[in-house]
Scaffold this motif. Structure first.
Motif, mmCIF file in Angstrom:
data_model
loop_
_atom_site.group_PDB
_atom_site.id
_atom_site.type_symbol
_atom_site.label_atom_id
_atom_site.label_comp_id
_atom_site.label_asym_id
_atom_site.label_seq_id
_atom_site.Cartn_x
_atom_site.Cartn_y
_atom_site.Cartn_z
ATOM 1 N N THR A 135 -6.282 2.493 6.623
ATOM 2 C CA THR A 135 -6.946 1.903 5.457
ATOM 3 C C THR A 135 -6.785 2.823 4.253
ATOM 4 O O THR A 135 -7.071 4.016 4.347
ATOM 5 C CB THR A 135 -8.449 1.700 5.760
ATOM 6 O OG1 THR A 135 -8.526 0.852 6.903
ATOM 7 C CG2 THR A 135 -9.157 1.027 4.610
ATOM 8 N N ARG A 136 -6.325 2.256 3.162
ATOM 9 C CA ARG A 136 -6.151 2.979 1.892
ATOM 10 C C ARG A 136 -5.450 4.327 2.068
ATOM 11 O O ARG A 136 -5.876 5.344 1.528
ATOM 12 C CB ARG A 136 -7.492 3.154 1.180
ATOM 13 C CG ARG A 136 -8.043 1.830 0.670
ATOM 14 C CD ARG A 136 -9.112 1.998 -0.367
ATOM 15 N NE ARG A 136 -9.704 0.718 -0.699
ATOM 16 C CZ ARG A 136 -9.230 -0.118 -1.629
ATOM 17 N NH1 ARG A 136 -8.175 0.218 -2.334
ATOM 18 N NH2 ARG A 136 -9.812 -1.276 -1.852
ATOM 19 N N GLY A 137 -4.433 4.343 2.884
ATOM 20 C CA GLY A 137 -3.584 5.527 3.023
ATOM 21 C C GLY A 137 -4.225 6.678 3.771
ATOM 22 O O GLY A 137 -3.689 7.797 3.768
ATOM 23 N N ASP A 141 -9.243 -3.377 6.562
ATOM 24 C CA ASP A 141 -10.634 -3.519 6.123
ATOM 25 C C ASP A 141 -10.880 -4.904 5.529
ATOM 26 O O ASP A 141 -12.012 -5.339 5.410
ATOM 27 C CB ASP A 141 -10.987 -2.429 5.086
ATOM 28 C CG ASP A 141 -9.999 -2.404 3.918
ATOM 29 O OD1 ASP A 141 -8.797 -2.635 4.140
ATOM 30 O OD2 ASP A 141 -10.436 -2.164 2.776
ATOM 31 N N LEU A 142 -9.805 -5.606 5.137
ATOM 32 C CA LEU A 142 -9.945 -6.934 4.524
ATOM 33 C C LEU A 142 -9.680 -8.055 5.519
ATOM 34 O O LEU A 142 -10.234 -9.141 5.394
ATOM 35 C CB LEU A 142 -8.962 -7.092 3.357
ATOM 36 C CG LEU A 142 -9.059 -6.084 2.213
ATOM 37 C CD1 LEU A 142 -8.062 -6.433 1.133
ATOM 38 C CD2 LEU A 142 -10.469 -6.065 1.645
ATOM 39 N N ALA A 143 -8.795 -7.818 6.450
ATOM 40 C CA ALA A 143 -8.428 -8.893 7.387
ATOM 41 C C ALA A 143 -8.023 -8.284 8.717
ATOM 42 O O ALA A 143 -7.349 -7.254 8.750
ATOM 43 C CB ALA A 143 -7.262 -9.695 6.817
ATOM 44 N N GLY A 185 0.794 -1.234 0.000
ATOM 45 C CA GLY A 185 0.000 0.000 0.000
ATOM 46 C C GLY A 185 0.823 1.279 0.000
ATOM 47 O O GLY A 185 0.304 2.348 0.319
ATOM 48 N N LYS A 186 2.085 1.189 -0.394
ATOM 49 C CA LYS A 186 2.976 2.364 -0.350
ATOM 50 C C LYS A 186 2.503 3.470 -1.304
ATOM 51 O O LYS A 186 2.367 4.624 -0.906
ATOM 52 C CB LYS A 186 4.421 1.949 -0.722
ATOM 53 C CG LYS A 186 5.012 0.906 0.206
ATOM 54 C CD LYS A 186 6.399 0.491 -0.237
ATOM 55 C CE LYS A 186 6.439 -0.306 -1.519
ATOM 56 N NZ LYS A 186 5.752 -1.616 -1.466
ATOM 57 N N THR A 187 2.253 3.099 -2.563
ATOM 58 C CA THR A 187 1.864 4.122 -3.534
ATOM 59 C C THR A 187 0.529 4.742 -3.147
ATOM 60 O O THR A 187 0.325 5.950 -3.290
ATOM 61 C CB THR A 187 1.763 3.498 -4.947
ATOM 62 O OG1 THR A 187 2.999 2.841 -5.234
ATOM 63 C CG2 THR A 187 1.517 4.549 -6.009
HETATM 64 N N1 LIG Z 1 -8.662 -3.012 0.691
HETATM 65 C C1 LIG Z 1 -7.542 -2.295 0.757
HETATM 66 N N2 LIG Z 1 -6.761 -2.205 -0.330
HETATM 67 C C2 LIG Z 1 -5.645 -1.452 -0.248
HETATM 68 C C3 LIG Z 1 -5.271 -0.766 0.931
HETATM 69 N N3 LIG Z 1 -4.105 -0.107 0.689
HETATM 70 C C4 LIG Z 1 -3.778 -0.374 -0.595
HETATM 71 N N4 LIG Z 1 -4.697 -1.183 -1.166
HETATM 72 C C5 LIG Z 1 -4.702 -1.768 -2.524
HETATM 73 O O1 LIG Z 1 -3.606 -2.686 -2.577
HETATM 74 C C6 LIG Z 1 -3.050 -2.698 -3.882
HETATM 75 C C7 LIG Z 1 -1.556 -2.380 -3.782
HETATM 76 O O2 LIG Z 1 -1.427 -1.036 -3.336
HETATM 77 P P1 LIG Z 1 -0.171 -0.131 -3.710
HETATM 78 O O3 LIG Z 1 -0.351 1.162 -3.002
HETATM 79 O O4 LIG Z 1 0.037 -0.095 -5.169
HETATM 80 O O5 LIG Z 1 0.965 -1.003 -3.044
HETATM 81 P P2 LIG Z 1 2.552 -0.773 -3.145
HETATM 82 O O6 LIG Z 1 3.090 -1.155 -1.825
HETATM 83 O O7 LIG Z 1 2.850 0.594 -3.652
HETATM 84 O O8 LIG Z 1 2.930 -1.855 -4.249
HETATM 85 P P3 LIG Z 1 4.397 -2.121 -4.892
HETATM 86 O O9 LIG Z 1 4.938 -0.786 -5.291
HETATM 87 O O10 LIG Z 1 4.114 -2.993 -6.073
HETATM 88 O O11 LIG Z 1 5.181 -2.821 -3.863
HETATM 89 C C8 LIG Z 1 -3.815 -1.674 -4.682
HETATM 90 O O12 LIG Z 1 -4.795 -2.359 -5.410
HETATM 91 C C9 LIG Z 1 -4.426 -0.763 -3.628
HETATM 92 O O13 LIG Z 1 -5.634 -0.164 -4.062
HETATM 93 C C10 LIG Z 1 -6.131 -0.889 2.100
HETATM 94 O O14 LIG Z 1 -5.875 -0.376 3.192
HETATM 95 N N5 LIG Z 1 -7.232 -1.664 1.931
#
Ligand SMILES: Nc1nc2c(ncn2[C@@H]2O[C@H](COP(=O)(O)OP(=O)(O)OP(=O)(O)O)[C@@H](O)[C@H]2O)c(=O)[nH]1
Length: 467
Positions: free
Chosen positions: A310-312, A285-287, A140-142
């Motif tokens: 959740t979701r940043g 929110d998922l687990a 969820g970094k991005t």
């Molecule tokens: N349900 C849910 N989905 C999430 C959450 N945070 C991120 N996501 C989803 O998880 C997926 C990966 O999120 P990114 O933010 O792209 O993860 P990342 O860590 O940047 O990924 P990499 O750069 O590939 O390592 C995406 O489909 C997001 O929408 C969250 O808190 N809840």
């Protein structure tokens, strides 16, 4: 036969390797004979035109047992699922999951309160703070960084994003005409592109001085496979960087759904946790994060704060200042720097023609089912044949995929599919071979329906892919 015999054999051999099955596949008397070292065998027979919509039959024989009636399959994707059964392999432990349902009790993790007022638009005195955002693939970094830079109080944030693999996607997702977004791609920040980070920071600072890129702070988003230690070391040991920047802290994201398995299987995940000043549990929110995940995090890093987000959705101000520290590396105990999980590989799927929606649905199903447990991350932009002017963002973390999301327009690199797959033990050409076969079958089916004057069914909506 839409898929040539040699192409099918190559797909089957790659799939056997992906499953870890020692075996072979040879065309004999019009059938592809697949054998495993355990003495199982199966014959794949192309169907006749009259058998339509069946494309393949699979005859399986258990060791010493009688042959069973041939099993009809409508596509190469179904054929691989049947072959898996015929060779006595267990079914995918984690079948494709799209748009995971929210937990009913998703509110039991209080969101962090907004922190103190964020840095204002006034430039900070002295060295510029650098926040390192890390966390395993797909944690969820991005999502967090994109949300941060949309906050007007944090608009003056330069972002350096590093991705593993030759094609960067995060850059396209974060870039919105920003001058202060830098991509450090085509290598892992902790090994291949070492040294570039210091240069990138210094160049950014030069551009700021020249009035080209105003920013007050820097966020470095590492690749999901980076060991943050060498990154911190580089920040801390370059005297010129040290004069202009200071490390503000390390924030490590941990996925509540996959985090425990990632920590058990991938050394990188533990490295990231052990260096955090602040741990953020995502996807609660998922687990519900289990007690053993929490205990594992505390064991790896008893000093870090822990919040659930959740979701940043967190006040960016609460992320800064968690770990301001002098520019000297702190001891982190016994660890192996820059070690990566064995067999880790990256494949990029970039077909030249747009992708029929049905082919994407089949591909995602096959990836989740056949690369079961080996597929770590899928992400990219797909040019869907039925709506080519807009990119469909495809995101998957292991077997869990989001419903594809339509973006408004194609980013800088122009229109065209680029789907990145990161997996362990995946033959590098398997995804493109499989996709070519799926696309050929879909094209063939569309042509056949047109020829027989039958209505071509509406493609599945990417919002509901796949059934
Ligand atoms: N349900 C849910 N989905 C999430 C959450 N945070 C991120 N996501 C989803 O998880 C997926 C990966 O999120 P990114 O933010 O792209 O993860 P990342 O860590 O940047 O990924 P990499 O750069 O590939 O390592 C995406 O489909 C997001 O929408 C969250 O808190 N809840």
């Amino acid at each position: 036969m839409a898929v040539a015999p040699a192409a099918l054999r190559a797909i089957v051999l790659d799939t056997l390797a992906l499953w870890g099955v020692a075996g072979g596949a040879e065309w004999r008397d019009g059938a592809l004979v697949v054998t495993s070292a355990e003495g199982r065998s199966a014959r794949v027979l192309p169907a006749e035109a009259a058998d339509n919509p069946v494309r393949w039959f699979l005859e399986a024989a258990a060791p010493g047992g009688p042959a069973r009636p041939p099993r009809p399959n409508l596509s190469v994707v179904g054929l691989l699922a049947s072959l898996r059964r015929a060779l006595g392999l267990p079914q995918a432990r984690q079948p494709l999951r799209i748009g995971a349902a929210e937990r009913a009790d998703a509110t039991d993790h209080p969101q962090p309160q907004a922190g103190p007022p964020g840095p204002s638009d006034a430039p900070p005195a002295g060295a510029t703070p650098v926040l390192v955002v890390t966390g395993f693939l797909g944690s969820g970094k991005t999502t967090l960084v994109a949300r941060m830079i949309r906050d007007p109080a944090f608009a003056r944030t330069a972002v350096i994003v590093n991705e593993w693999g030759s094609v960067g996607i995060d850059h396209d997702l974060l870039a919105t005409g920003r001058d202060d977004l830098v991509r450090l791609s085509t290598g892992c920040l902790c090994c291949a592109v070492r040294g570039d980070l210091a240069q990138t920071l210094l160049r950014l600072d030069d551009r700021r001085r020249a009035g080209e890129a105003p920013f007050d702070r820097v966020v470095i988003e590492t690749s999901g496979l980076a060991d943050p230690a060498p990154v911190l070391q580089e920040l801390m040991t370059d005297p010129e960087v040290g004069a202009r920047f200071r490390l503000d802290g390390v924030v490590t994201l941990v996925d509540a759904l996959h985090g425990e398995a990632s920590l058990a299987a991938h050394v990188e995940a533990g490295q990231q946790v052990s260096l955090a000043d602040l741990l953020i549990l995502t996807k609660t929110d998922l687990a519900a994060p289990g007690a053993s995940l929490r205990a594992g995090l505390v064991a790896l890093n008893p000093h870090a704060g822990l919040i659930a987000v959740t979701r940043g959705a967190v006040s960016p101000a609460s992320l800064f200042g968690a770990g301001q520290r002098p520019l000297v590396p702190r001891p982190v105990g016994k660890r192996v720097a820059s070690q990566h999980t064995d067999g880790l590989g990256c494949a990029v799927l970039a077909p030249s023609a747009p992708v029929p929606a049905a082919a994407l649905a089949l591909l995602l199903r096959a990836l989740a089912e056949q690369a079961d447990g080996r597929l770590l991350r899928t992400k990219g932009l797909v040019q869907i044949a039925e709506r080519p002017a807009q990119p469909a963002l495809v995101q998957g973390v292991q077997h869990v995929f989001e419903p594809p999301e339509w973006l408004d327009s194609w980013p800088e690199g122009g229109a065209g599919t680029r789907l990145v797959l990161i997996a362990t033990g995946m033959p590098p050409r398997w995804p493109s071979r499989l996709y070519d076969a799926i696309a050929a079958e879909v094209r063939d089916e569309v042509a056949r329906r047109r020829a027989t004057d039958r209505a071509v069914p509406a493609p599945p909506s990417p919002a509901t892919l796949p059934a």
